[in-house]
Design a protein around this motif. Structure first.
Motif, mmCIF file in Angstrom:
data_model
loop_
_atom_site.group_PDB
_atom_site.id
_atom_site.type_symbol
_atom_site.label_atom_id
_atom_site.label_comp_id
_atom_site.label_asym_id
_atom_site.label_seq_id
_atom_site.Cartn_x
_atom_site.Cartn_y
_atom_site.Cartn_z
ATOM 1 N N GLN A 86 -34.156 -33.671 -5.457
ATOM 2 C CA GLN A 86 -35.437 -34.800 -5.616
ATOM 3 C C GLN A 86 -35.199 -35.852 -4.573
ATOM 4 O O GLN A 86 -36.117 -36.536 -3.962
ATOM 5 N N THR A 87 -33.877 -36.455 -4.621
ATOM 6 C CA THR A 87 -33.762 -37.587 -3.768
ATOM 7 C C THR A 87 -33.916 -37.289 -2.382
ATOM 8 O O THR A 87 -34.677 -38.142 -1.426
ATOM 9 N N ALA A 88 -33.252 -36.009 -1.568
ATOM 10 C CA ALA A 88 -33.594 -35.782 -0.177
ATOM 11 C C ALA A 88 -34.983 -35.494 0.062
ATOM 12 O O ALA A 88 -35.511 -35.938 0.963
ATOM 13 N N THR A 89 -35.841 -35.049 -1.035
ATOM 14 C CA THR A 89 -37.256 -34.864 -0.858
ATOM 15 C C THR A 89 -37.818 -36.161 -0.876
ATOM 16 O O THR A 89 -38.929 -36.388 0.172
ATOM 17 N N ALA A 90 -37.614 -37.124 -1.648
ATOM 18 C CA ALA A 90 -38.255 -38.304 -1.613
ATOM 19 C C ALA A 90 -37.870 -39.105 -0.218
ATOM 20 O O ALA A 90 -38.991 -39.503 0.307
ATOM 21 N N LEU A 91 -36.729 -38.962 0.350
ATOM 22 C CA LEU A 91 -36.185 -39.771 1.647
ATOM 23 C C LEU A 91 -37.140 -39.188 2.707
ATOM 24 O O LEU A 91 -37.713 -39.868 3.584
ATOM 25 N N VAL A 92 -37.291 -37.752 2.919
ATOM 26 C CA VAL A 92 -37.772 -36.922 3.839
ATOM 27 C C VAL A 92 -39.348 -37.344 3.765
ATOM 28 O O VAL A 92 -39.904 -37.576 4.767
ATOM 29 N N ALA A 93 -39.855 -37.107 2.571
ATOM 30 C CA ALA A 93 -41.282 -37.320 2.544
ATOM 31 C C ALA A 93 -41.707 -38.585 2.937
ATOM 32 O O ALA A 93 -42.785 -38.947 3.773
ATOM 33 N N CYS A 94 -41.020 -39.657 2.553
ATOM 34 C CA CYS A 94 -41.414 -41.048 2.866
ATOM 35 C C CYS A 94 -41.062 -41.570 4.297
ATOM 36 O O CYS A 94 -41.804 -42.001 4.959
ATOM 37 N N SER A 95 -40.146 -40.734 4.884
ATOM 38 C CA SER A 95 -39.853 -40.822 6.264
ATOM 39 C C SER A 95 -41.082 -40.270 7.045
ATOM 40 O O SER A 95 -41.529 -41.016 8.119
ATOM 41 N N MET A 96 -41.641 -39.304 6.664
ATOM 42 C CA MET A 96 -42.652 -38.622 7.501
ATOM 43 C C MET A 96 -43.783 -39.536 7.239
ATOM 44 O O MET A 96 -44.762 -39.776 8.140
ATOM 45 N N VAL A 97 -44.349 -40.216 6.139
ATOM 46 C CA VAL A 97 -45.195 -41.192 5.924
ATOM 47 C C VAL A 97 -44.968 -42.323 6.916
ATOM 48 O O VAL A 97 -46.091 -42.825 7.713
ATOM 49 N N PHE A 98 -43.788 -42.705 6.963
ATOM 50 C CA PHE A 98 -43.709 -43.916 7.920
ATOM 51 C C PHE A 98 -43.759 -43.526 9.351
ATOM 52 O O PHE A 98 -44.194 -44.420 10.494
ATOM 53 N N SER A 99 -43.231 -42.357 9.886
ATOM 54 C CA SER A 99 -43.486 -41.908 11.004
ATOM 55 C C SER A 99 -44.988 -42.010 11.320
ATOM 56 O O SER A 99 -45.068 -42.394 12.556
ATOM 57 N N LEU A 100 -45.619 -41.219 10.608
ATOM 58 C CA LEU A 100 -46.964 -41.133 10.882
ATOM 59 C C LEU A 100 -47.950 -42.710 11.010
ATOM 60 O O LEU A 100 -48.644 -42.993 11.576
ATOM 61 N N LEU A 101 -47.409 -43.722 10.209
ATOM 62 C CA LEU A 101 -47.640 -45.079 10.022
ATOM 63 C C LEU A 101 -47.323 -45.886 11.772
ATOM 64 O O LEU A 101 -48.131 -46.317 12.149
ATOM 65 N N ILE A 102 -46.209 -45.449 12.289
ATOM 66 C CA ILE A 102 -45.904 -45.879 13.489
ATOM 67 C C ILE A 102 -46.443 -45.527 14.579
ATOM 68 O O ILE A 102 -46.502 -46.154 15.529
ATOM 69 N N VAL A 103 -47.091 -44.374 14.653
ATOM 70 C CA VAL A 103 -47.480 -43.373 15.484
ATOM 71 C C VAL A 103 -48.743 -44.155 16.432
ATOM 72 O O VAL A 103 -48.570 -44.597 17.321
ATOM 73 N N PRO A 104 -49.781 -44.926 15.445
ATOM 74 C CA PRO A 104 -50.699 -45.425 16.579
ATOM 75 C C PRO A 104 -50.027 -46.963 16.814
ATOM 76 O O PRO A 104 -50.618 -47.368 17.948
ATOM 77 N N ILE A 105 -49.024 -47.551 16.128
ATOM 78 C CA ILE A 105 -48.693 -48.621 16.870
ATOM 79 C C ILE A 105 -47.977 -48.302 18.192
ATOM 80 O O ILE A 105 -48.079 -49.092 19.056
ATOM 81 N N ALA A 106 -47.114 -47.568 18.259
ATOM 82 C CA ALA A 106 -46.362 -46.998 19.334
ATOM 83 C C ALA A 106 -47.139 -46.459 20.314
ATOM 84 O O ALA A 106 -47.096 -47.131 21.461
ATOM 85 N N ALA A 107 -48.203 -46.045 19.994
ATOM 86 C CA ALA A 107 -49.332 -45.441 21.146
ATOM 87 C C ALA A 107 -50.122 -46.471 21.619
ATOM 88 O O ALA A 107 -50.056 -46.806 23.089
ATOM 89 N N ALA A 108 -50.560 -47.426 20.832
ATOM 90 C CA ALA A 108 -51.417 -48.766 21.297
ATOM 91 C C ALA A 108 -50.171 -49.758 22.052
ATOM 92 O O ALA A 108 -50.707 -50.095 23.126
ATOM 93 N N PHE A 109 -49.051 -49.677 21.826
ATOM 94 C CA PHE A 109 -48.178 -50.460 22.467
ATOM 95 C C PHE A 109 -47.888 -50.142 23.957
ATOM 96 O O PHE A 109 -47.932 -50.983 24.804
ATOM 97 N N GLY A 110 -48.072 -48.799 24.126
ATOM 98 C CA GLY A 110 -47.817 -48.446 25.650
ATOM 99 C C GLY A 110 -46.535 -48.303 26.132
ATOM 100 O O GLY A 110 -45.616 -48.713 25.317
ATOM 101 N N PRO A 111 -46.253 -48.125 27.448
ATOM 102 C CA PRO A 111 -44.825 -47.980 28.032
ATOM 103 C C PRO A 111 -44.395 -49.542 27.895
ATOM 104 O O PRO A 111 -44.938 -50.616 28.215
#
Length: 179
Positions: A86-111
């Motif tokens: 359950q702990t590993a599930t929570a850590l991985v699932a939340c990590s996925m959420v934050f990865s998806l949150l950071i994508v538009p920020i990183a894409a908009a930032f550019g190189p």
């Protein structure tokens, strides 16, 4: 009746909002495995989209393995390995959420700008937003770890910060030549 996937998604969002804990997730090793595969897919997709080098698979596997091992060790020290799935599930699932949150920020930032070029005001704002997402992720990881090991929040946060630091430092050493 709430569909199982919607219920799981609501629990994961709740974790990211500091509501509930890993104990609220189902004990399903198959779910953990599916989330690990999904996390790997997200990592590879994001790395490809952002042009983050050829070692994306190795980096993702390294970070995930390290997180799972440190989680196993922390729970073992406290004699609570029965909470691992359950702990590993929570850590991985939340990590996925934050990865998806950071994508538009990183894409908009550019190189990233070169050594002699300053960031634009938009890039500066996006950098601060990215830092905010990172701090939020560390706080959520601390919340999850704290509940999993029955410890004060400061200890969970300290462990989450230490784990992130070890991941970053070892990743830099192991993948120093990678682009």
């Amino acid at each position: 009746m709430t569909p199982p996937v919607a219920g799981l998604a609501a629990r994961i969002v709740g974790l990211c909002r500091f509501r509930g804990g890993p104990q609220d997730l189902p004990y399903r090793p198959g779910l953990l495995l599916a989330l690990l595969v999904g996390s790997l897919a997200i990592d590879l997709s994001v790395a490809g989209m952002l042009g983050m080098g050829d070692n994306a698979l190795a980096r993702s596997l390294f970070s995930t393995t390290l997180l799972m091992a440190l989680c196993w060790i922390a729970l073992g020290i406290r004699g609570l390995r029965n909470r691992y799935v359950q702990t590993a599930t929570a850590l991985v699932a939340c990590s996925m959420v934050f990865s998806l949150l950071i994508v538009p920020i990183a894409a908009a930032f550019g190189p990233p700008p070169g050594n002699e070029t300053a960031m634009t005001s938009t890039q500066t704002l996006l950098a601060w937003l990215g830092l905010g997402v990172l701090v939020w992720k560390l706080a959520v990881d601390g919340h999850i770890v704290r509940q999993a090991i029955d410890a004060p929040y400061w200890l969970g946060l300290a462990l989450a910060l230490a784990w992130a630091t070890v991941d970053f430092a070892l990743g830099r050493v192991l993948f120093a030549g990678a682009t």
